[in-house]
Design an enzyme around this catalytic site. Sequence first.
Site, PDB file in Angstrom:
ATOM      1  N   TYR A  86      22.394   3.442 -21.800  1.00 58.22           N
ATOM      2  CA  TYR A  86      22.908   2.649 -20.687  1.00 58.22           C
ATOM      3  C   TYR A  86      21.865   1.635 -20.248  1.00 58.22           C
ATOM      4  O   TYR A  86      20.663   1.894 -20.329  1.00 58.22           O
ATOM      5  CB  TYR A  86      23.195   3.535 -19.468  1.00 58.22           C
ATOM      6  CG  TYR A  86      24.474   4.322 -19.539  1.00 58.22           C
ATOM      7  CD1 TYR A  86      25.692   3.735 -19.187  1.00 58.22           C
ATOM      8  CD2 TYR A  86      24.469   5.647 -19.932  1.00 58.22           C
ATOM      9  CE1 TYR A  86      26.863   4.473 -19.227  1.00 58.22           C
ATOM     10  CE2 TYR A  86      25.646   6.387 -19.982  1.00 58.22           C
ATOM     11  CZ  TYR A  86      26.836   5.792 -19.626  1.00 58.22           C
ATOM     12  OH  TYR A  86      27.996   6.519 -19.674  1.00 58.22           O
ATOM     13  N   TYR A 131      25.134  10.550 -25.965  1.00 54.59           N
ATOM     14  CA  TYR A 131      23.756  10.469 -25.473  1.00 54.59           C
ATOM     15  C   TYR A 131      23.312  11.807 -24.892  1.00 54.59           C
ATOM     16  O   TYR A 131      24.129  12.605 -24.445  1.00 54.59           O
ATOM     17  CB  TYR A 131      23.594   9.338 -24.450  1.00 54.59           C
ATOM     18  CG  TYR A 131      24.467   9.437 -23.223  1.00 54.59           C
ATOM     19  CD1 TYR A 131      24.098  10.213 -22.129  1.00 54.59           C
ATOM     20  CD2 TYR A 131      25.659   8.740 -23.158  1.00 54.59           C
ATOM     21  CE1 TYR A 131      24.907  10.293 -21.003  1.00 54.59           C
ATOM     22  CE2 TYR A 131      26.483   8.825 -22.045  1.00 54.59           C
ATOM     23  CZ  TYR A 131      26.093   9.599 -20.967  1.00 54.59           C
ATOM     24  OH  TYR A 131      26.899   9.690 -19.850  1.00 54.59           O
ATOM     25  N   ARG A 167      26.292  14.384 -24.275  1.00 54.80           N
ATOM     26  CA  ARG A 167      27.641  14.034 -23.822  1.00 54.80           C
ATOM     27  C   ARG A 167      28.473  13.527 -24.997  1.00 54.80           C
ATOM     28  O   ARG A 167      27.999  12.706 -25.770  1.00 54.80           O
ATOM     29  CB  ARG A 167      27.603  12.902 -22.775  1.00 54.80           C
ATOM     30  CG  ARG A 167      26.953  13.160 -21.434  1.00 54.80           C
ATOM     31  CD  ARG A 167      27.667  14.137 -20.507  1.00 54.80           C
ATOM     32  NE  ARG A 167      29.085  14.398 -20.726  1.00 54.80           N
ATOM     33  CZ  ARG A 167      30.098  13.688 -20.255  1.00 54.80           C
ATOM     34  NH1 ARG A 167      29.888  12.630 -19.516  1.00 54.80           N
ATOM     35  NH2 ARG A 167      31.347  14.028 -20.487  1.00 54.80           N
ATOM     36  N   HIS A 219      32.137   8.526 -24.539  1.00 56.24           N
ATOM     37  CA  HIS A 219      33.131   8.305 -23.481  1.00 56.24           C
ATOM     38  C   HIS A 219      32.943   6.935 -22.852  1.00 56.24           C
ATOM     39  O   HIS A 219      31.864   6.350 -22.922  1.00 56.24           O
ATOM     40  CB  HIS A 219      33.015   9.386 -22.396  1.00 56.24           C
ATOM     41  CG  HIS A 219      31.658   9.401 -21.744  1.00 56.24           C
ATOM     42  ND1 HIS A 219      30.598  10.081 -22.266  1.00 56.24           N
ATOM     43  CD2 HIS A 219      31.192   8.778 -20.635  1.00 56.24           C
ATOM     44  CE1 HIS A 219      29.530   9.887 -21.506  1.00 56.24           C
ATOM     45  NE2 HIS A 219      29.862   9.098 -20.500  1.00 56.24           N
ATOM     46  N   HIS A 241      33.582   5.224 -19.015  1.00 61.73           N
ATOM     47  CA  HIS A 241      33.935   5.495 -17.613  1.00 61.73           C
ATOM     48  C   HIS A 241      34.972   4.470 -17.149  1.00 61.73           C
ATOM     49  O   HIS A 241      34.848   3.275 -17.454  1.00 61.73           O
ATOM     50  CB  HIS A 241      32.700   5.376 -16.723  1.00 61.73           C
ATOM     51  CG  HIS A 241      31.645   6.395 -17.041  1.00 61.73           C
ATOM     52  ND1 HIS A 241      31.574   7.612 -16.404  1.00 61.73           N
ATOM     53  CD2 HIS A 241      30.629   6.382 -17.929  1.00 61.73           C
ATOM     54  CE1 HIS A 241      30.544   8.293 -16.884  1.00 61.73           C
ATOM     55  NE2 HIS A 241      29.954   7.573 -17.810  1.00 61.73           N
TER      56      HIS A 241
HETATM   57 FE   FE2 Z   1      28.447   8.299 -19.167  1.00 61.03          FE
END
Ligand code: FE2
Length: 258
Positions: free
Chosen positions: A124, A163, A173, A176, A178
Site C-alpha cells: 500500500y 500481503y 491477507r 482483496h 476495499h
Molecule cells: Fe487491505
Amino acid sequence: MTDTTTQAEINDEMRAIEAEARAQVDDGGAPELQPRRNYPPYRSSILRHPTHELVRVDPEEVELVSPAFGHTDVNVLESDLTIQHSGEPLGERITVSGRVLDGEGRPVRHQLVEVWQANAGGRYVHKRDQHPAPLDPNFTGVGRVITGDNGEYSFTTIKPGPYPWRNHLNAWRPTHIHFSLFGTAFTQRLITQMYFPGDPLFALDPIYQSITDPAARARLVGAYDHDLSVPEWSLGYRWDIVLTGPHATWMESEEAHD
Ligand SMILES: [Fe+2]
C-alpha cells in the site's frame, strides 16, 4: 509487534468457532451473516469492538438526507486506477464491474463507490505499510465512480497482491480490494472487501473467517467473467454488492486498514 501465535494455532481457533457456529445453525439458530465483532483469532478486533451499549442519538440531529452525487462531482477518469501517473503500473490489468443493489434487487443509482487497494506486489502507499515489497511509482491504488442508472459500476485497475500483516506469525491477507459505499445517508457509510476466486489464503485469514456463515462469506468473492475480459487488455471480474436484506454483502463495522 508481531503476535507470536502460529498459523496452526490460529487455524485451530477459527475451526473451533466455525464448528460452534455450525452447531448453532444445526440447532435451528439463524446463520450469522455479519462478522463477529469480537473474533479473537483476528487479534486487534479484541481492542476495536464496542464494549458498551451503543449511544442513541436523536435522528433529527443526524443527516438523514440521501447524498446526491452528480456526474460533475466525480471525473469519469477516476474509475481507472491505471492512468493516474505518467507510466503504466506493473501487474495484471483487470476490469472489476458489478451492480449495487438494495435488498429487493433494485438498483442503487448515482451513489459514490470508492475503492482502495495494494499494488501488484501487495504494498500500500501508506507509511504504516513498511513490508519489503516495492512501491510502484505508477500506482496509487485509489479510485472512485458513481453508479449508473442500473446501479452499475466499473473500475479498471491492477490485481492487487496478497500481503503480510502482524495478526500472528506468517499471517497473510488474501488478495482483496476495499470498497466504500453510501446507503441512504452519509451516516451510513459502508465498508467492505471484494476477494478473488480460488484464493488459497481464505481458510487461513481471520478477517475473512470472522463471518461464520459460508454463504455470506462466499458473497464477498468476485466471479471471473470472461465476457467482461477485454481482448488483449484486461481480465474481467464481476461482483455485485447488496446493501440490505438476507443476501446483503458483509460490511465492516468501521474503517479497518487491513
Ligand atoms: Fe487491505
